[in-house]
Design a protein around this motif. Structure first.
Motif: not given
Length: 947
Positions: A830-845
């Motif tokens: 996937p594109q880096a920005k979309n993958l980064s958005r996913f990583v950020d969404s799970v970061a608090p968990f």
């Protein structure tokens, strides 16, 4: 574009490129890919899991009752721990997790050279139907019927017969294309459509009717042989017993094509003869060629006490009964769904034209009465005292007309066609071919239908006739029984009597066939999906009613007898209730009635006189948005949903699918709330329920419509783009009322969708629910114009093969879906920005192992099971990337469609809840249309077959 698009109409009807089918004679067809040698390629996994397979044709070839789907893993297998699956996938056949042994369920193709004989639509249906329609009535009674009824009423009789048979053929075509017809023809189709209560009686009547039709054509053949013997002065006993003797010993040959050629030659011989100048001998027999005879023979001339329109109709009608000959041998056809409609309708058209032409031409060339005496020619121009049309043609047949002793002419001679033709004995050969081919055709049909009836074990003491012999499973015992019945009626030796009886039995069969089609259509069962669309439930009802009416108009006592027999057989089956389940329209109708009555009861106020000790149940109706409900109180969403999964429903009125709203605020909610939501999904799968999760950009909050509070865990989704703008779908839905149901809650689903598309991303094979739901939606008025696009996973090398296999699967499901799109770039990163958005969404968990100094990681996991460890994050990294990549593809292709359905990934038992929630969010984010994450329970909800 990274995808391959194709429309279904690029394939010729009935052609499955790169897919081969074989059968074992009676069993279901087996889809075999050209790459069958590589089992790993054939059992290709989806990118959700190594054991979660992509949709394949062979998963559905065992969808008959009490047979498990081939090689599809169960929900239990999919829910196993990720480490357990990964450890076993390399050393074990990927299909072994399904719990289905390949050796037990997989049917191997028939060995080359030993398979049963299969027929195409021309030789198997069209020729066979035409031969059975062109029977003895055509050669031995049509000219006589024309003399009685006149040309106009004869054409009315022919066209009315064609109307009944054409409507029935349309109904047969619809039923025959609603799944694969294995064997048993008309009986099989009726019984699987209406159930054993109706199917059993009609199977008996239809088998008996075919045996009678065999006797009819044999008697006609015997009449011609008798007349030939009398011409040469040979008489065995007397005229009646000669018919009996010749009929009993006449059974041989299956040369259908030879018979067909002989009949065509005899027709040509007749038509040529009508244009030849008549000799004096022919004129003495009333044959004058195309003169003014046509106008005189337009009107009827009834002769005899019982001669009337319906009597002539009853005698003629058996000449149109051969339309089911192709359907009766459906098990011997290469492609019954295509062959039966094309072959049957073509045969009806061709034979109808031949009847109309022959009746008009013979009545244009032959007068009704003639003496056959060559000396009856008129001398001079005086016609004083001359009676009859022949007087204007130079012949005087007055004496025989007045004494009613004429032996020639349309009204007196049954061999007129031969006398008109160019060569008399070619017509005799045509009679032989027509009578023998029809007799043999019905002789073949009756035993096969009766064999299927016997194998269903609906009635006692007939199982003896179920046994088949040889590679084609020939019912030799049933052949013998049919022969005995035919011989018994051959001994009647009266063609007109047998014809009237046959008309009665076949009209009864046609009535039930048309009613089957009407009932299946009116009940609106999801399983009624005929690929033949050129029919109407109202024409089917008309065919059923007119068949019954004609039965009583033809022979009322025979009609009463037939219905008494049917009611007796119906009562027997209804009393014994055989243990069969064919998914009939009667069952669908019963279910619909139960739902309708349940809904109607919700509007009835309680009264003391009608008190019943019946508990209240929560039943969610899927057919209509309107339903009745009961507020349910529980400590948490999971507890309430679990109780509903176990207790909701009443008897068979039990839901099989849980519909959830998407938890849009999962990032802001407490971890315990998210864990509760995800565990509800886990419980649904563990309970073997289907699951649908609906996500809408503006949410679907309907709490203001009820006087109780909805769980606050479901809040409107925040728009990903253009947050200040409202989605077009939502705007058009506001304030729109459903005209049919004013009390319905107005949502986007009640809005007219126009010609938008419904996009289905069928990633994993769940049994077909992912396809069935959009099909059911398109049956609703407001979604009817939408077309469905099916997206599947594929690669560049096998792109066209994958598309062709999916096309074959959709065709066999009778789903009128237009486009199949192969996603060949689904495994790209996937594109880096979309993958980064996913990583950020799970970061608090995330549970970062290096940050847990002095604290046991296992201990933290026990106190916070939703947390994602570094090991788990890396183990599921590839799966996470694929979810993000799939979302990119969905947003590229389906941004503004009417609805998007995506296969819901089944979580492993050790998948952290926060990570799984992030997957669901990643799959459906950024869409302006409703999105449904859907998963069946791995059990088939679609089938190839009639049962």
């Amino acid at each position: 574009m990274g995808q391959f698009m194709s429309k279904r109409n690029e394939l010729a009807p009935g052609v499955f490129p790169h897919v081969h089918f074989s059968t074992n004679g009676e069993g279901p067809p087996i889809g075999v890919s050209e790459c069958r040698g590589s089992r790993m390629e054939l059992r290709r996994p989806s990118f959700y899991s190594t054991i979660d397979l992509v949709p394949q044709l062979e998963h559905y070839v065992s969808t008959l009752p009490r047979q498990q789907a081939r090689s599809r893993p169960s929900l239990e297998a999919l829910r196993r721990a990720f480490e357990e699956v990964e450890a076993g996938v390399d050393s074990t056949n990927p299909t072994s997790d399904s719990g289905v042994s390949n050796s037990e369920n997989e049917e191997s193709p028939d060995p080359p050279g030993k398979g049963p004989v299969r027929f195409g639509w021309v030789t198997g249906v069209m020729v066979r139907c035409m031969l059975n329609i062109w029977g003895v009535i055509l050669f031995l009674r049509l000219s006589w019927i024309t003399s009685q009824a006149g040309i106009l009423l004869t054409w009315v009789i022919i066209l009315m017969s064609v109307t009944v048979t054409s409507v029935t053929a349309l109904s047969v075509s619809a039923i025959a294309t609603n799944g694969r017809v294995i064997s048993g023809g008309a009986y099989f189709m009726i019984s699987r459509s209406l159930g054993p209560e109706i199917g059993g009686p009609i199977g008996v009547v239809f088998s008996f009717a075919n045996a009678l039709a065999c006797a009819l054509n044999t008697v006609g053949f015997a009449e011609v042989v008798r007349d030939l013997l009398q011409e040469f002065g040979v008489i065995m006993v007397d005229s009646i017993n000669d018919v009996r003797i010749v009929g009993v010993i006449t059974w041989e040959s299956k040369t259908q094509i030879l018979f067909f050629i002989v009949i065509i030659v005899s027709f040509s011989n007749y038509l040529v003869g009508t244009f030849l100048p008549p000799t004096p001998e022919k004129k003495a027999q009333g044959i004058f060629g195309y003169r003014e005879i046509f106008l005189a023979n337009l009107k009827p001339d009834w002769r005899g006490a019982e001669s009337n329109f319906f009597q002539m109709f009853a005698i003629f009608f058996p000449s149109a009964i051969g339309i089911l000959s192709g359907a009766n041998i459906s098990g011997d056809l290469k492609d019954p769904a295509s062959a039966i409609p094309k072959g049957t309708l073509t045969a009806i058209f061709c034979t109808a034209v031949s009847y109309l032409v022959i009746s008009a031409t013979v009545a244009s060339c032959v007068v009704r009465d003639a003496s056959g005496n060559i000396s009856d020619v008129l001398t001079g121009n005086s016609t004083d005292g001359c009676v009859g049309l022949a007087c204007n043609l130079g012949w005087n047949f007055t004496e025989c007309i007045q004494s009613q002793s004429c032996g020639y002419g349309l009204a007196n001679n049954l061999k007129v066609l031969g006398q008109v033709s160019g060569f008399y004995y070619l017509i005799t050969a045509g009679v032989f071919a027509a009578s023998l081919s029809s007799a043999l055709g019905f002789l073949v049909s009756a035993p096969k239908v009766f064999q299927c009836l016997c194998r269903d074990k609906i009635y006692p003491y007939i199982g003896f006739f179920a046994k088949g012999y040889g590679k084609n499973d020939e019912p030799l015992r049933a052949y013998l029984l049919c022969y005995i019945i035919a011989v018994a009626f051959i001994l009647i030796a009266e063609l007109n009597t047998i014809a009237a009886l046959i008309s009665n039995f076949f009209l009864c069969s046609y009535s039930l066939i048309n009613f089957s089609c009407f009932h299946a259509s009116i009940t609106n069962s999801p399983g009624w999906r005929p690929s033949f669309h050129y029919y109407s439930k109202w024409t089917a009802l008309f065919g059923a009613v007119i068949s019954v009416v004609l039965m009583f108009l033809f022979t009322w006592w025979a009609a009463l007898t037939t219905f008494c027999i049917i009611f007796f057989l119906f009562g027997y089956v209804n009393y014994n209730k055989p243990k069969v389940n064919w998914g009939s329209s009667v069952q669908a109708g019963t279910y619909n009635m139960a739902l309708s009555y349940s809904v109607s009861l919700s509007g009835v106020e309680d009264h003391v006189k009608n008190f019943r000790q019946v508990p209240q149940y929560l039943i969610t109706l899927l057919k209509k948005v309107r339903s009745f409900y009961t507020p349910f109180t529980a400590d948490s969403l999971r507890v309430g949903a679990r109780n509903l999964l176990q207790a909701s429903g009443l008897g068979k009125l039990k839901p099989n699918t849980l519909v959830l709203g998407f938890k849009a605020n999962w990032k802001e909610s407490s971890p315990e709330s998210t864990e509760d939501y995800i565990n509800t999904i886990y419980d649904t799968f563990d309970s073997n329920y289907c699951l649908c999760i609906l996500r809408m950009m503006d949410g679907l909050d309907i709490s203001d419509q009820f006087d109780f509070e909805v769980n606050q865990g479901f809040e409107p989704d925040e728009p990903v783009e253009n947050g200040s703008q409202q989605s077009p779908e939502r705007e058009s839905a506001d304030g729109v009322s459903d005209k049919g149901d004013n009390d319905q809650i107005n949502t986007v689903f009640q809005n007219d969708q126009g010609k938008k598309t419904i996009d289905v991303y069928w990633i994993a094979d769940d049994g077909g629910l992912t396809l069935l739901v959009p099909y059911l939606l398109t049956r609703r008025k407001r979604w009817h114009s939408c077309k469905v696009r099916v997206f599947i996973v594929g690669d560049e090398q096998n792109m066209e093969e994958g598309r062709d296999e999916m096309m074959a699967l959709l065709k066999r499901f009778r789903l009128d879906f237009n486009d199949v799109i192969v996603m060949t770039d689904s495994e790209k990163r996937p594109q880096a920005k979309n993958l980064s958005r996913f990583v950020d969404s799970v970061a608090p968990f995330r549970l970062y192992d290096e940050q847990q100094e002095g604290v046991s990681v296992q201990g933290v996991r026990q106190s916070a099971p939703w947390k994602i460890s570094d090991k788990e994050f890396e183990a599921f990294k590839l799966k996470s990337e694929r979810k993000v990549r799939l979302n990119e593809i969905i947003r590229r292709n389906s941004q503004h469609t009417a609805l998007v359905l995506v296969s819901l990934p089944v979580p492993h038992s050790d998948c952290p809840s926060a990570l799984y929630m992030a997957w669901l969010d990643a799959l459906t984010c950024g869409l302006h249309c409703p999105a449904v994450l859907i998963r069946g329970n791995q059990q088939n909800v679609l089938t190839f077959y009639c049962q």
